[in-house]
Design an enzyme around this catalytic site. Structure first.
Site, short mmCIF file in Angstrom:
data_model
loop_
_atom_site.label_atom_id
_atom_site.label_comp_id
_atom_site.label_asym_id
_atom_site.label_seq_id
_atom_site.Cartn_x
_atom_site.Cartn_y
_atom_site.Cartn_z
N CYS A 173 -9.61 -19.14 9.54
CA CYS A 173 -8.39 -19.94 9.44
C CYS A 173 -8.56 -21.28 10.15
O CYS A 173 -9.34 -21.41 11.09
CB CYS A 173 -7.20 -19.19 10.00
SG CYS A 173 -7.23 -18.93 11.80
N ARG A 185 1.58 5.78 3.43
CA ARG A 185 2.61 4.95 4.05
C ARG A 185 2.02 4.03 5.10
O ARG A 185 2.49 2.91 5.29
CB ARG A 185 3.69 5.85 4.69
CG ARG A 185 4.51 6.62 3.69
CD ARG A 185 5.42 7.61 4.38
NE ARG A 185 6.22 8.38 3.42
CZ ARG A 185 6.88 9.48 3.72
NH1 ARG A 185 6.84 9.96 4.96
NH2 ARG A 185 7.57 10.12 2.80
N TRP A 228 8.50 22.75 -2.46
CA TRP A 228 7.65 21.58 -2.65
C TRP A 228 6.96 21.71 -3.99
O TRP A 228 6.57 22.80 -4.40
CB TRP A 228 6.61 21.49 -1.54
CG TRP A 228 7.20 21.25 -0.20
CD1 TRP A 228 7.38 22.13 0.81
CD2 TRP A 228 7.68 20.00 0.31
NE1 TRP A 228 7.93 21.54 1.92
CE2 TRP A 228 8.12 20.22 1.62
CE3 TRP A 228 7.78 18.72 -0.23
CZ2 TRP A 228 8.66 19.20 2.42
CZ3 TRP A 228 8.31 17.71 0.57
CH2 TRP A 228 8.73 17.96 1.86
N THR A 271 18.16 9.51 -2.48
CA THR A 271 17.05 10.24 -1.88
C THR A 271 17.33 10.52 -0.41
O THR A 271 17.05 11.61 0.09
CB THR A 271 15.73 9.43 -2.01
OG1 THR A 271 15.40 9.32 -3.39
CG2 THR A 271 14.59 10.11 -1.27
N SER A 305 13.56 20.47 -4.83
CA SER A 305 12.31 19.71 -5.01
C SER A 305 11.22 20.08 -4.01
O SER A 305 10.14 19.49 -4.05
CB SER A 305 12.61 18.21 -4.88
OG SER A 305 13.12 17.90 -3.58
N THR A 345 15.50 4.77 -8.88
CA THR A 345 14.90 3.62 -8.19
C THR A 345 13.51 3.32 -8.73
O THR A 345 13.17 2.16 -9.01
CB THR A 345 14.82 3.90 -6.67
OG1 THR A 345 16.14 4.09 -6.17
CG2 THR A 345 14.16 2.74 -5.94
N ASP A 377 17.66 14.37 0.68
CA ASP A 377 16.51 14.92 1.41
C ASP A 377 16.49 14.58 2.90
O ASP A 377 15.74 15.20 3.66
CB ASP A 377 15.20 14.41 0.78
CG ASP A 377 15.03 14.86 -0.65
OD1 ASP A 377 15.58 15.93 -1.00
OD2 ASP A 377 14.34 14.17 -1.42
N CYS A 401 -9.38 -20.31 14.08
CA CYS A 401 -10.67 -19.66 14.30
C CYS A 401 -11.83 -20.64 14.11
O CYS A 401 -12.89 -20.48 14.70
CB CYS A 401 -10.84 -18.48 13.35
SG CYS A 401 -9.73 -17.11 13.72
N GLU A 433 -12.98 -13.25 14.21
CA GLU A 433 -14.04 -14.14 14.66
C GLU A 433 -14.03 -14.30 16.18
O GLU A 433 -15.08 -14.30 16.83
CB GLU A 433 -13.88 -15.52 14.00
CG GLU A 433 -13.96 -15.48 12.48
CD GLU A 433 -12.61 -15.32 11.81
OE1 GLU A 433 -12.43 -15.84 10.70
OE2 GLU A 433 -11.73 -14.65 12.40
#
Length: 333
Positions: A75, A184, A170, A196, A168, A269, A200, A84, A52
């Protein structure tokens, strides 16, 4: 309908802050006067001015008598920035149209109440579903009092993420892997187990210009993490050096104001999160290959269910193709 057109513009601007506003929501704002847009803005980054205020600063002319379109209730509390509502009222804006009330108890309903008491007309609910989807992590965090939990894995058609020799790379193609990296950037944190990391040595970053790297969370109950691991390349990392249940882990992340976590592996996991029943969303990539073998690693391990009737069913399922690779996206209710 013009109101819907302008709210859609606000939603579009809001998306520009994806990944950068956490733990705040993505918010866009459009100011309209005499049927024309005179100002627009979005929340660019946590700690920066809200949408805003940005829209008011960008106004081409005086906002007095104008209408403000925003995808979330303005807010009415002091945080990293001033309320705001004060800026909106001071500007002379006469009407506010927002998609949804803010689920944060600090603001919920209070912003609208403040605006109405100051004589502004306020309309709430236009494209509310779209607004909730955009900020699904933020809404989940404040309504369910826990981080928004997403699991992501890439497997063969028979559900394997590695062969019996632990190879693994690819399984899925480059287009699918790039999309996975982009994911991500949409979440505040990314989490993997220590196995992991040891196997890796992943980067766990986005590595795409303009997207923000998430906080890297490593579950390492026996302190096996090498000081040379890529995940320790900077301070944007949280290592959990204790045996911890998933509910307890999520409670600790909530205390740290981490509103979303993308769980990437490995199989044990992912299985622990599935067994916890606390997952909100799933991204499952599949390549048209068969790996087989009793010793091959399954995408989701741990305990699992006893009967097929107890299996978790995805809702609101959608699909994407990356050449011959397929991505299934769904929610767990």
């Amino acid at each position: 309908m013009n109101d819907e057109v302008f709210i859609r513009q606000a939603l579009k601007f809001a998306k520009k802050g994806k990944g950068w506003t956490n733990p705040n929501p993505m918010v866009g704002a459009v100011i309209v006067k005499n049927g024309k847009v005179i100002g627009k803005g979005y929340h660019k980054k946590y700690g920066f001015p809200h949408a805003e205020v940005e829209a008011l600063r960008n106004c081409k002319e005086n906002a007095k008598g104008a209408t403000l379109y925003v995808n979330l209730e303005p807010c009415n509390h002091f945080g990293k920035t001033s309320p705001c509502t004060e800026a909106v009222i001071s500007s002379g804006i006469k009407k506010v149209i927002c998609s949804s009330l803010d689920p944060n108890p600090k603001t919920h309903g209070k912003g609208v109440e403040k605006l109405k008491k100051s004589g502004l007309e306020v309309v709430v609910g236009l494209l509310e579903n779209e607004a909730r989807i955009l900020n699904e992590a933020f809404f989940t965090f404040h309504e369910k009092k826990k981080p928004f939990v997403v699991i992501k894995f890439a497997s063969s058609l028979d559900g394997k993420i590695a062969t019996r020799t632990k190879d693994s790379k690819w399984i899925t193609n480059e287009k699918a892997r790039e999309y996975a990296r982009r994911l991500r950037g949409e979440y505040q944190s990314v989490l993997v187990g220590i196995n992991t990391v040891i196997k890796d040595n992943p980067n766990l970053g986005v590595r795409i210009k303009g997207l923000k790297d998430p906080l890297r969370i490593i579950l390492d109950s026996h302190s096996r993490l090498s000081k040379n691991a890529q995940v320790l390349r900077d301070e944007n990392v949280l290592v959990i050096n204790e045996q911890i249940t998933i509910p307890k882990l999520l409670e600790e992340l909530k205390k740290k104001q981490i509103i979303s976590v993308l769980v990437e592996g490995g199989g044990d996991t992912l299985g622990r999160f599935v067994d916890s029943g606390l997952i909100d969303k799933v991204y499952a990539f599949h390549a048209p290959v068969l790996i087989g073998g009793e010793g091959a690693i399954s995408a989701i391990e741990a305990l699992g269910v006893e009967k097929v009737s107890q299996a978790l069913h995805l809702k609101k399922v959608s699909f994407r193709k990356f050449d011959d690779n397929m991505l299934t996206i769904g929610y767990l209710v």
